[in-house]
Design an enzyme around this catalytic site. Structure first.
Site, short mmCIF file in Angstrom:
data_model
loop_
_atom_site.label_atom_id
_atom_site.label_comp_id
_atom_site.label_asym_id
_atom_site.label_seq_id
_atom_site.Cartn_x
_atom_site.Cartn_y
_atom_site.Cartn_z
N ASP A 1 -0.06 5.56 -6.73
CA ASP A 1 -0.38 4.61 -5.66
C ASP A 1 -0.49 3.20 -6.22
O ASP A 1 0.10 2.25 -5.67
CB ASP A 1 -1.69 5.03 -4.99
N LYS B 1 1.99 -0.29 -5.58
CA LYS B 1 1.44 -1.59 -5.18
C LYS B 1 1.75 -2.66 -6.23
O LYS B 1 2.08 -3.80 -5.90
CB LYS B 1 -0.07 -1.47 -4.98
N ILE C 1 -7.26 -7.30 1.86
CA ILE C 1 -7.26 -8.48 0.99
C ILE C 1 -6.00 -9.29 1.27
O ILE C 1 -4.88 -8.80 1.08
CB ILE C 1 -7.30 -8.09 -0.49
N GLU D 1 -8.24 12.19 -1.10
CA GLU D 1 -7.59 13.25 -0.33
C GLU D 1 -7.87 14.61 -0.99
O GLU D 1 -8.27 14.70 -2.15
CB GLU D 1 -6.08 13.01 -0.29
N GLY E 1 -5.08 -3.43 1.09
CA GLY E 1 -5.73 -3.25 2.39
C GLY E 1 -5.92 -4.56 3.10
O GLY E 1 -4.97 -5.24 3.47
N THR F 1 -6.49 5.93 11.11
CA THR F 1 -7.58 4.98 10.88
C THR F 1 -7.12 3.53 11.03
O THR F 1 -7.74 2.73 11.73
CB THR F 1 -8.15 5.19 9.46
N VAL F 2 -6.02 3.18 10.37
CA VAL F 2 -5.55 1.79 10.40
C VAL F 2 -5.08 1.40 11.80
O VAL F 2 -5.39 0.30 12.29
CB VAL F 2 -4.43 1.57 9.37
N GLU G 1 1.93 -7.24 4.83
CA GLU G 1 0.73 -7.71 4.14
C GLU G 1 -0.24 -6.58 3.80
O GLU G 1 -0.85 -6.57 2.73
CB GLU G 1 0.01 -8.76 4.99
#
Length: 401
Positions: free
Chosen positions: A190, A194, A125, A179, A123, A10-11, A118
């Site tokens: 997760d 972060k 932001i 998921e 994501g 996706t990214v 980054e």
């Protein structure tokens, strides 16, 4: 500039679209895209440069390798090899940064290249670059954040639609927010990874994600949501870290957030990061924490930094690792629940232990809100109650303050 892209999910799709849409502004050539199965992707853009062999990427003499595979291995090995070959790298991989960030940054400095990341937090932001550059003149003393869109979506559905945790999780999975195995999200891992990246950059001290107190949302019940509404709050999975006199305190856990707090207003898949600086005060960054276009945009911004020769590395990742206090050592408020309680005995214990306490329910269970001098005082009281078999089960949810 020539780039190689590892992964075509996706990214990566978002990144490819942005590169193609900006051809008239930046001369960026996609030399190779590493995939597991070429046939699966042969109908897509740049199918002529697809490969399932990493050697094809390194043979292309690329200037930048963009890693969008996720996971620890072989992502780590590929980026290490790229850096050792004096190739700049960009990654959105918070798992790898949380585990190997120090080693990779140190290696990049030795080889005169840089590693950009980054998109690893929040994501699309733009928060890491402001922390590193725009807020450099400030001493950041605290971070409060919603860093996982999946759990925020689940908790929003539980609050707004009175769904159970299992019902909200299934809806998140059906919509593609969660998921099939949601453990990393719902257990707080997760968000912990972060938060460690944010804290390392903000406090200029290397902080390992597993040193935070980590608690997920899988035990949140409709009763918790009911009590939160009664108290004028929402329940959010919040990552919180503070530094005071060089000591760091931090957690990821579900907390009560007052309805007048900006964090309570962030629902569904949206994220928020609130940092507090000594000169600027409180600053908030809000947006979608994931998604093709949002995250692809953040990766593209890192590629442009390298294109424009902004090649700084972050020394915070190579500082000595500091320990983290997992409990709140200052005054705090909490909701305590006791199932099948001996009510009179528990209420007496709470009156003895805390100056202020309010019973908000005592039907089939006992629910009490307490003001405590510290989280340790709350934990000691719960332990005493459990050790004396005054209830079948006890739980607590702190209030964000």
């Amino acid at each position: 500039m020539k780039i190689g892209i590892l992964g075509y999910g996706t990214v990566a799709s978002g990144l490819v679209d942005i590169i193609d849409n900006n051809k008239d502004k930046r001369d960026i050539s996609i030399e190779g895209i590493l995939v597991r199965d070429v046939k699966k992707h042969e109908h897509r853009k740049h199918a002529d440069v697809l490969t399932d062999n990493i050697e094809d990427i390194f043979k292309k003499d690329v200037d930048v390798i963009v890693e969008l595979l996720g996971g620890l291995h072989p992502s780590y090995e590929y980026l290490k090899r790229a850096i050792e070959n004096k190739i700049n790298v960009v990654t959105a991989n918070k798992d790898m940064l949380a585990e190997f960030g120090g080693e990779l940054v140190s290696l990049a400095k030795e080889n005169g290249v840089c590693i950009k990341f980054e998109a690893s937090v929040g994501g699309g932001i733009p928060v890491l670059k402001p922390l590193i550059e725009s807020l450099e003149g400030n001493e950041i003393d605290s971070i409060s954040a919603i860093l996982n869109g999946t759990t925020n979506f689940i908790l929003s559905k539980m609050y707004d639609e009175n769904l159970s945790y299992d019902e909200a999780l299934k809806q998140a999975q059906d919509l593609g927010f969660a998921e099939a195995n949601p453990e990393a999200d719902v257990m707080g891992y997760d968000a912990g990874r972060k938060l460690s990246i944010l804290s390392t950059l903000s406090f200029n001290k290397r902080i390992y994600w597993k040193d935070f107190y980590l608690e997920g949302i899988n035990k949140i019940e409709p009763k918790d949501i009911e009590y939160a509404k009664q108290l004028g709050c929402k329940i959010k999975l919040v990552g919180r870290s503070k530094i005071n006199n060089g000591k760091v305190n931090g957690y990821v856990r579900p907390v009560l957030v007052g309805n007048d707090d900006i964090i309570s207003k962030i629902d569904n898949e949206f994220n928020i990061i609130v940092v507090n600086g000594d000169f600027l005060g409180e600053v908030s960054f809000v947006g979608k924490g994931a998604g093709k276009d949002a995250t692809g945009s953040a990766v593209y911004a890192d590629v442009l930094d390298i294109y424009d020769n902004r090649l700084n590395n972050v020394d915070a990742f190579i500082k000595e690792k500091v320990s983290v206090d997992k409990v709140v050592s200052s005054e705090c408020k909490a909701l305590l629940r006791f199932k099948k309680p001996q009510k009179d005995k528990i209420i007496q214990v709470i009156k003895d232990k805390f100056k202020e306490a309010e019973v908000i329910a005592q039907d089939d269970e006992l629910a009490v809100v307490v003001d405590a001098p510290s989280e340790c005082a709350i934990n000691d009281s719960i332990k005493f109650i459990e050790d004396n078999n005054y209830c079948e089960d006890a739980s607590k949810i702190l209030k964000l303050s």
